[in-house]
Write a protein that holds these residues in place. Sequence first.
Motif, PDB file in Angstrom:
ATOM      1  N   GLY A 113       0.824  -1.214   0.000  1.00 30.67           N
ATOM      2  CA  GLY A 113       0.000   0.000   0.000  1.00 30.67           C
ATOM      3  C   GLY A 113       0.856   1.261   0.000  1.00 30.67           C
ATOM      4  N   ALA A 114       0.183   2.401  -0.084  1.00 33.37           N
ATOM      5  CA  ALA A 114       0.896   3.683  -0.081  1.00 33.37           C
ATOM      6  C   ALA A 114       1.635   3.876   1.242  1.00 33.37           C
ATOM      7  CB  ALA A 114      -0.102   4.814  -0.285  1.00 33.37           C
ATOM      8  N   ASP A 115       1.180   3.172   2.291  1.00 32.28           N
ATOM      9  CA  ASP A 115       1.841   3.297   3.597  1.00 32.28           C
ATOM     10  C   ASP A 115       3.051   2.358   3.718  1.00 32.28           C
ATOM     11  OD1 ASP A 115       0.586   0.857   3.638  1.00 32.28           O
ATOM     12  OD2 ASP A 115      -0.535   1.176   5.503  1.00 32.28           O
ATOM     13  N   GLY A 116       3.415   1.674   2.617  1.00 31.10           N
ATOM     14  CA  GLY A 116       4.596   0.804   2.642  1.00 31.10           C
ATOM     15  C   GLY A 116       4.334  -0.551   3.272  1.00 31.10           C
ATOM     16  N   ARG A 117       3.056  -0.859   3.533  1.00 25.32           N
ATOM     17  CA  ARG A 117       2.737  -2.141   4.170  1.00 25.32           C
ATOM     18  C   ARG A 117       2.054  -3.057   3.147  1.00 25.32           C
ATOM     19  NH1 ARG A 117       0.723  -0.960  10.261  1.00 25.32           N
ATOM     20  NH2 ARG A 117       2.506   0.300  10.855  1.00 25.32           N
ATOM     21  N   TYR A 118       2.462  -4.331   3.149  1.00 26.20           N
ATOM     22  CA  TYR A 118       1.783  -5.304   2.295  1.00 26.20           C
ATOM     23  C   TYR A 118       0.462  -5.698   2.931  1.00 26.20           C
ATOM     24  CZ  TYR A 118       6.032  -5.920  -0.461  1.00 26.20           C
ATOM     25  OH  TYR A 118       7.116  -5.712  -1.282  1.00 26.20           O
ATOM     26  N   ALA A 119      -0.571  -5.749   2.109  1.00 25.05           N
ATOM     27  CA  ALA A 119      -1.871  -6.194   2.614  1.00 25.05           C
ATOM     28  C   ALA A 119      -1.734  -7.636   3.096  1.00 25.05           C
ATOM     29  CB  ALA A 119      -2.903  -6.106   1.494  1.00 25.05           C
ATOM     30  N   GLY A 120      -2.347  -7.928   4.216  1.00 23.43           N
ATOM     31  CA  GLY A 120      -2.340  -9.315   4.705  1.00 23.43           C
ATOM     32  C   GLY A 120      -1.273  -9.591   5.753  1.00 23.43           C
ATOM     33  N   ILE A 121      -0.327  -8.661   5.960  1.00 22.45           N
ATOM     34  CA  ILE A 121       0.682  -8.845   7.022  1.00 22.45           C
ATOM     35  C   ILE A 121       0.320  -7.909   8.169  1.00 22.45           C
ATOM     36  CG2 ILE A 121       3.089  -8.434   7.673  1.00 22.45           C
ATOM     37  CD1 ILE A 121       4.031  -9.428   5.096  1.00 22.45           C
ATOM     38  N   GLN A 122       0.454  -8.411   9.386  1.00 21.17           N
ATOM     39  CA  GLN A 122       0.247  -7.553  10.554  1.00 21.17           C
ATOM     40  C   GLN A 122       1.591  -6.964  10.979  1.00 21.17           C
ATOM     41  OE1 GLN A 122      -2.205  -8.070  14.635  1.00 21.17           O
ATOM     42  NE2 GLN A 122      -2.258  -9.823  13.313  1.00 21.17           N
ATOM     43  N   TYR A 123       1.712  -5.656  10.905  1.00 14.86           N
ATOM     44  CA  TYR A 123       2.959  -4.969  11.264  1.00 14.86           C
ATOM     45  C   TYR A 123       2.860  -4.473  12.706  1.00 14.86           C
ATOM     46  CZ  TYR A 123       4.219  -4.777   6.282  1.00 14.86           C
ATOM     47  OH  TYR A 123       4.553  -5.091   4.984  1.00 14.86           O
ATOM     48  N   LEU A 124       3.846  -4.820  13.522  1.00  9.50           N
ATOM     49  CA  LEU A 124       3.844  -4.414  14.933  1.00  9.50           C
ATOM     50  C   LEU A 124       4.932  -3.345  15.102  1.00  9.50           C
ATOM     51  CD1 LEU A 124       3.749  -8.080  16.273  1.00  9.50           C
ATOM     52  CD2 LEU A 124       1.786  -6.592  15.812  1.00  9.50           C
ATOM     53  N   ALA A 125       4.479  -2.107  15.156  1.00  2.61           N
ATOM     54  CA  ALA A 125       5.434  -0.989  15.107  1.00  2.61           C
ATOM     55  C   ALA A 125       6.319  -0.914  16.350  1.00  2.61           C
ATOM     56  CB  ALA A 125       4.671   0.317  14.934  1.00  2.61           C
ATOM     57  N   MET A 126       7.612  -0.723  16.108  1.00  2.00           N
ATOM     58  CA  MET A 126       8.572  -0.482  17.202  1.00  2.00           C
ATOM     59  C   MET A 126       9.217   0.869  16.927  1.00  2.00           C
ATOM     60  SD  MET A 126      10.582  -4.064  17.767  1.00  2.00           S
ATOM     61  CE  MET A 126      11.507  -4.035  16.259  1.00  2.00           C
ATOM     62  N   ASN A 127       9.198   1.718  17.935  1.00  6.89           N
ATOM     63  CA  ASN A 127       9.788   3.044  17.744  1.00  6.89           C
ATOM     64  C   ASN A 127      10.249   3.580  19.098  1.00  6.89           C
ATOM     65  OD1 ASN A 127       7.331   3.780  18.979  1.00  6.89           O
ATOM     66  ND2 ASN A 127       6.343   3.730  16.963  1.00  6.89           N
ATOM     67  N   ALA A 128      10.840   4.766  19.055  1.00 11.91           N
ATOM     68  CA  ALA A 128      11.380   5.333  20.297  1.00 11.91           C
ATOM     69  C   ALA A 128      10.264   5.492  21.330  1.00 11.91           C
ATOM     70  CB  ALA A 128      12.036   6.670  20.000  1.00 11.91           C
ATOM     71  N   GLU A 129       9.058   5.782  20.849  1.00  8.39           N
ATOM     72  CA  GLU A 129       7.934   6.016  21.773  1.00  8.39           C
ATOM     73  C   GLU A 129       7.613   4.755  22.592  1.00  8.39           C
ATOM     74  OE1 GLU A 129       7.809   7.210  18.423  1.00  8.39           O
ATOM     75  OE2 GLU A 129       8.614   9.006  19.405  1.00  8.39           O
ATOM     76  N   ASN A 130       7.637   3.585  21.955  1.00  4.02           N
ATOM     77  CA  ASN A 130       7.373   2.367  22.750  1.00  4.02           C
ATOM     78  C   ASN A 130       8.676   1.649  23.139  1.00  4.02           C
ATOM     79  OD1 ASN A 130       8.040   0.957  20.411  1.00  4.02           O
ATOM     80  ND2 ASN A 130       5.941   0.349  19.931  1.00  4.02           N
ATOM     81  N   LYS A 131       9.774   2.380  23.114  1.00  2.00           N
ATOM     82  CA  LYS A 131      11.106   1.877  23.505  1.00  2.00           C
ATOM     83  C   LYS A 131      11.488   0.632  22.698  1.00  2.00           C
ATOM     84  CE  LYS A 131      11.543   3.701  28.186  1.00  2.00           C
ATOM     85  NZ  LYS A 131      10.395   4.552  28.352  1.00  2.00           N
ATOM     86  N   PHE A 132      10.999   0.582  21.487  1.00  2.00           N
ATOM     87  CA  PHE A 132      11.303  -0.516  20.568  1.00  2.00           C
ATOM     88  C   PHE A 132      10.824  -1.867  21.085  1.00  2.00           C
ATOM     89  CE2 PHE A 132      14.252   2.956  19.841  1.00  2.00           C
ATOM     90  CZ  PHE A 132      13.951   3.245  18.523  1.00  2.00           C
ATOM     91  N   VAL A 133       9.768  -1.824  21.883  1.00  2.00           N
ATOM     92  CA  VAL A 133       9.119  -3.056  22.338  1.00  2.00           C
ATOM     93  C   VAL A 133       7.822  -3.182  21.539  1.00  2.00           C
ATOM     94  CG1 VAL A 133       8.079  -4.265  24.292  1.00  2.00           C
ATOM     95  CG2 VAL A 133      10.089  -2.797  24.645  1.00  2.00           C
TER      96      VAL A 133
END
Length: 411
Positions: free
Chosen positions: A148-168
Amino acid sequence: MARVNPNYSKLKAGYLFPEIGRRVRAFQAENPQAKIIRMGIGDVVLPIPEAVRIAMHKAVDEVGTIAGFRGYGPEQGYDFLRDAIAADYKAKGAQVEASEIFVSDGSKCDTGNIQELFAGDATIALTDPVYPVYVDTNVMAGRTGEIGADGRYAGIQYLAMNAENKFVAPLPSVAPEVIYLCSPNNPTGTGMNRQELTNWVEYAQKNNAIILFDSAYEAYIQDASLPRSIYEIPGARKVAIEFRSFSKTAGFTGIRCGYTVIPHELEGIGPDGSKVSLHTMWNRRHSTKFNGTSYPVQRGAEATFSAEGKEQVRAMVGYYLENARLMRTGLQSMGFEVYGGENAPYIWMKVPKGYDSWSFFDSLLKNVQVVGTPGAGFGPSGEGYFRLSAFALRETVHEALGRMSKVFPLR
Ligand code: MLT
């Protein structure tokens, strides 16, 4: 004409590291005098440990004799290496049988191939950013829709890790069948602690999911609260497959050797609803598609578990970790927000204001001839970040920091 696998056309243009290589070659062609420093792909630079070299030499001499010659070896690996790996697990507090270990030519291939064991429409969750092999091999296998335009493939669940969640990564909101985890993490350089990994194991137990646990960087763990193996967590043997590698541990990126552990009790569901052993399936796959890692290479890998080998591996890992420490402190003093590098050979940093991760890549290449990896190459949540590899000679680290500090003055 033969019809081709249509899923390949869903893939983003190129695999991340060849794309970086292409940009670097183009820059070098236009600037032949430029002395480019490569800290992009995590490729080791130190020579293999002496114990490994001696063992490999001896093995080559052995196969040069009638008595010592070896043809095809066992596809799963020689007992001497499987036994040494199992003993090492045991010594570190995880129960793994030698017969559960499948020696291979590296964990990139294993983490890419493992998806073959699951149904064509099995549901997948993975942390984001992530080692691109996990995503791309599922795209190739047709387990996803279009990107998709958001860089995510349809059908995969992406679990975001970033500084805000301390990469957990958060636990998936909808239970998937298969979950990819990597700790210490590539690319963020952060590691899961015992409680975090326990949460995953319990989640997998509750939801009948299988965890694919990549621990290729376990040798870099310094903090005793971080588990080295998922099998240190009670119950993991029933829900997890683990991947390991000698590449980053003992300088085997070019020599090639890794292994995958599939416990005997790990099961999936067959088409008729019966339970199926994943160990049996992988054994069938491995012996059909693979003829074993070469004998001298397995002897070299075995040598990493000898007393001298362990000491030499520790020294090598320590060298790269000292690079990472210098990079962390150097980049921090230039004002960068820096993560990772304490239990992993990767530095994960925020790109300065006004850049995205690819424009920061281009700018570093153009202005200081330092190559890193744009965070966006690891997934949409990698946007705004940049990875530098600590696999470099010490003088290269000093040179890279020195060049960068001219553009980002020390504070
Ligand atoms: C990386 O840079 O992420 C790794 O070196 C790639 C790999 O292990 O295949």
